[in-house]
Design an enzyme around this catalytic site. Sequence first.
Site, mmCIF file in Angstrom:
data_model
loop_
_atom_site.group_PDB
_atom_site.id
_atom_site.type_symbol
_atom_site.label_atom_id
_atom_site.label_comp_id
_atom_site.label_asym_id
_atom_site.label_seq_id
_atom_site.Cartn_x
_atom_site.Cartn_y
_atom_site.Cartn_z
ATOM 1 N N ILE A 178 0.839 -0.925 0.105
ATOM 2 C CA ILE A 178 -0.107 0.091 -0.300
ATOM 3 C C ILE A 178 0.487 0.955 -0.192
ATOM 4 O O ILE A 178 2.084 1.081 1.176
ATOM 5 C CB ILE A 178 -1.058 0.079 1.727
ATOM 6 C CG1 ILE A 178 -1.678 -1.680 1.367
ATOM 7 C CG2 ILE A 178 -2.427 1.308 0.995
ATOM 8 C CD1 ILE A 178 -2.429 -1.536 0.130
ATOM 9 N N LYS A 179 0.254 1.890 -0.641
ATOM 10 C CA LYS A 179 1.433 3.738 -1.096
ATOM 11 C C LYS A 179 0.956 4.426 -0.647
ATOM 12 O O LYS A 179 -0.579 4.756 -1.120
ATOM 13 C CB LYS A 179 1.309 3.464 -2.555
ATOM 14 C CG LYS A 179 2.632 4.503 -3.304
ATOM 15 C CD LYS A 179 3.085 4.589 -4.747
ATOM 16 C CE LYS A 179 3.832 5.213 -4.731
ATOM 17 N NZ LYS A 179 3.947 5.258 -6.216
ATOM 18 N N ILE A 180 1.603 4.770 0.297
ATOM 19 C CA ILE A 180 0.390 5.764 1.034
ATOM 20 C C ILE A 180 1.723 7.905 0.821
ATOM 21 O O ILE A 180 3.041 7.268 1.652
ATOM 22 C CB ILE A 180 0.872 5.128 2.971
ATOM 23 C CG1 ILE A 180 -0.056 4.303 2.883
ATOM 24 C CG2 ILE A 180 0.051 7.133 3.674
ATOM 25 C CD1 ILE A 180 -1.569 4.215 2.860
#
EC number: 2.2.1.2
Length: 215
Positions: A82-84
């Site tokens: 997951i890219k945050i």
Amino acid sequence: MKFFLDTANVDKIKEFNALGLVDGVTTNPSLIKKEGRDFYEVIKEICSIVEGPVSAEVIALDAEGMVNEAKELVKIAKNVVIKIPMTKEGMKAVNILSKEGIKTNVTLIFSANQALLAAKAGATYVSPFVGRLDDIGQDGLLLISEIMQIFGAYGIETEVIVASVRHPIHVTESAKMGADIATIPFDVLDKLFNHSLTDIGIEKFLADWDAHMKR
């Protein structure tokens, strides 16, 4: 150093994966928009091609929304990361997700302080953007050096993904610094193959062989 492809172009991913060069893939909403396809379909197909980590970015700006999106994204495949974004809400989400065993890639890192905060929040990866710093007259590679020095000093396990890679020098120099990963656009990865002396050498070998066969 591991090589990730920074693209959502499935054909290019297949091309370089067949060469054994793709350790993972990073995407973002802009890259997927270029492909004109459904977000979830693209991520699912990429995950079916590449065994390594595939970063998929959340759209929400609040921690609760990011966490909810993340839980849907990880259902796509086991290798989804997951890219945050690097914000306070983002760090809150990273802290929650890391405790649940969900891998995260904190993006839009432009300072060593930001990288350190992301690592302390529990990020699996941090993505410092070297090219964008170069664009505003700063030294993007200096940032990589600073992060590697800090992470090394404290034994921080968060891996560094060199992002916003614009040319082969970014790859070479960050590799010399010990960066874990470079996420590379396919046009830059293509350039890593090239050297004029390689071309000259091949031409000479072929010419010599042709002359030999004509004897």
